[in-house]
Design an enzyme around this catalytic site. Structure first.
Site, PDB file in Angstrom:
ATOM      1  N   GLU A   1      -1.636   2.159  20.102  1.00  0.00           N
ATOM      2  CA  GLU A   1      -2.666   0.978  18.990  1.00  0.00           C
ATOM      3  C   GLU A   1      -1.900   0.446  18.211  1.00  0.00           C
ATOM      4  OE1 GLU A   1      -1.366   3.780  18.218  1.00  0.00           O
ATOM      5  OE2 GLU A   1      -1.039   4.843  16.766  1.00  0.00           O
TER       6      GLU A   1
ATOM      7  N   HIS B   1       3.344   4.670  20.547  1.00  0.00           N
ATOM      8  CA  HIS B   1       1.627   3.879  20.285  1.00  0.00           C
ATOM      9  C   HIS B   1       0.785   2.987  20.496  1.00  0.00           C
ATOM     10  CE1 HIS B   1       2.868   6.200  16.416  1.00  0.00           C
ATOM     11  NE2 HIS B   1       3.869   6.029  16.867  1.00  0.00           N
TER      12      HIS B   1
ATOM     13  N   CYS C   1       1.819   9.505  20.223  1.00  0.00           N
ATOM     14  CA  CYS C   1       3.076  10.203  18.898  1.00  0.00           C
ATOM     15  C   CYS C   1       3.275  11.674  19.388  1.00  0.00           C
ATOM     16  CB  CYS C   1       3.110   9.223  18.141  1.00  0.00           C
ATOM     17  SG  CYS C   1       4.840   8.750  17.410  1.00  0.00           S
TER      18      CYS C   1
END
Lengths: 203, 252
Positions: free
Chosen positions: A184, A182, A80
């Protein structure tokens, strides 16, 4: 070992959780020696470009990261804002210098009717590179939250998404990788990006 | 293009997931982490956790629930209920939340929206608005405290105000529709969409897949939220997404 660069980025703990879930050992560190001895580096990031670069500078990490990547050839994945910082400069709230590891700059997503800025949500990746370990990203949706995007040469693109303009979603220049989304927070595909980086890119 | 989001809402009380039928009778449907993992598997795009009783009982937030869920589930998480300060927000974000939802606290202290947005960015701050049509005076009225307290505030004006204050997203629940399973309040979302340019999540009234199709086709909402229809398996997300895709709605 993989090192997550510690500079108080907002998504640091979620990135650590994802690696932990995958059973991949990571250390959170701002120690130059540990960074230089890492097998791979992760640069997380959430928030504004200028303050984040300032924090890196205050921690004397800019030179360390550059040396690790350019001289020691350690693979790096920016996430990001961490991806945006890999580029040369950004125009987010003034002009700021980036790490300059990938040619290009960070600009505001142009306002077009019907498109909301920030782009927030899941968007579909279009594969832009023929030979890549990340080929599996083709036509997969990943999770984005951002108001600025990278403007760079096509040769650095692994994938893009359509948001009025073509937005680089995953980029690469040699041993430097970045995801605007992202991983994650992108479910199975996102975890697979982290796993592939740590198993195939990092040796 | 950006996909429309399907969002199950997990009402949490004492660390367990509940669904308030019209915000009152609670039925236990289980453990938050287990349910979250199941929803991730099904293809939910985001999860909202609301500590529905937090405001009334002055209970603090559910940091541990968030910590546990975000260690096993890798999708965007919004957390609301009982958040009264920037410190509360920070604790939840550090625990793994991506967005903070403010409802009663935003009405009581609008500055909280700005403080949160300045510190964490607009994209982190969701303002949840519970709306009920005031038939007598002919306007959409804002309710707080789990739908128990009428405020006399006009919801359309409030929506514009919170966006100016820094809200990056609105989660708007129609109390007239909530629990009825008669479809989303499309007219409300059309009116709101014309007034604000941040993402809007529609909530309240989902009964069938057609209700989702209708709200996405007839308004520009970015996501639709539901609880009981998902929790009790009346609508499954894979099936819902198949139907939406067939109807030309862009979903993941």
């Amino acid at each position: 070992m993989l090192s997550i660069i510690d500079y108080d980025a907002g998504n640091t703990f979620n990135v650590i959780k994802a690696f932990k879930y995958l059973g991949i050992e990571v250390q959170l560190t701002d120690n130059p020696e540990k960074i230089m001895r890492s097998s791979g580096l992760i640069l997380p990031g959430v928030g504004a470009f200028g303050p984040a670069m300032e924090t890196l500078e205050k921690k004397n990490l800019i030179g360390v990261i550059k040396e690790a990547v350019l001289i020691n050839k350690i693979p790096l994945l920016g996430i990001c804002l961490g991806m945006q910082m890999l580029f040369e400069k950004s125009s987010e709230y003034g002009n700021h210098k980036g790490l300059g590891l990938i040619p290009g700059e960070i600009s505001a997503i142009p306002e077009k009717s019907g498109l909301k800025v920030p782009q927030m949500g899941w968007n579909e990746n279009h594969l832009k590179k023929d030979e890549t370990d990340f080929e599996f990203i083709a036509n997969e949706y990943t999770y984005f939250v951002h108001s600025y995007y990278a403007v760079c040469d096509k040769k650095y693109l692994i994938s893009t998404v359509d948001y009025g303009v073509e937005i680089p979603a995953m980029v690469q220049s040699k041993n430097v990788f970045g995801t605007q989304f992202h991983p994650e927070k992108s479910g199975k595909v996102g975890l697979n990006i982290l796993k592939t980086f740590s198993e195939k890119v990092v040796k | 293009m950006l996909a429309k989001r399907i969002i199950p809402c997990l009402d949490v009380d004492n660390g367990r997931v509940k669904k308030g039928i019209n915000f009152v009778n609670l039925v236990d449907v289980g453990d938050p982490a287990t349910i979250a993992a199941e929803y991730e598997k099904q293809g939910a795009d985001e999860l909202v956790f609301l500590d529905i009783t937090a405001t009334n009982q002055e209970r603090r937030t559910m940091k541990e629930v968030v910590e546990r869920v975000s260690s096993q589930v890798f999708m965007p998480l919004t957390v609301g209920g009982g958040i009264k300060s920037v410190e509360d927000m920070q604790a939840l974000l550090r625990a793994g939340a991506d967005k903070i939802s403010l409802n009663s606290a935003a009405v009581a202290t609008p500055k909280l929206i700005t403080d949160g947005a300045k510190k964490f960015g607009n994209q982190c701050i969701v303002v949840a608005i519970d709306v009920k049509r005031n038939v007598e005076k002919d306007y959409y009225e804002v309710y707080t405290h789990g739908g128990k307290t009428a405020t006399g505030i006009d919801a359309l004006g409030w929506a514009q105000k919170v966006v100016k204050l820094g809200a990056g997203e609105l989660l708007v629940t129609s109390m007239d529709k909530d629990g009825t399973k008669s479809g989303f309040d499309i007219e409300l979302y059309q009116k709101l969409s014309a007034l604000v340019d941040v993402p809007i999540i529609a909530s309240g009234g989902a009964g069938t897949s057609t209700d989702f199709t209708n709200v996405f086709r007839e308004s520009t909402v970015d996501g639709a939220l539901a609880a009981s229809v998902f929790h009790y398996g009346e609508i499954t997300i894979p099936n819902l997404k198949k139907i939406l895709k067939n109807q030309g709605v862009n979903v993941r």
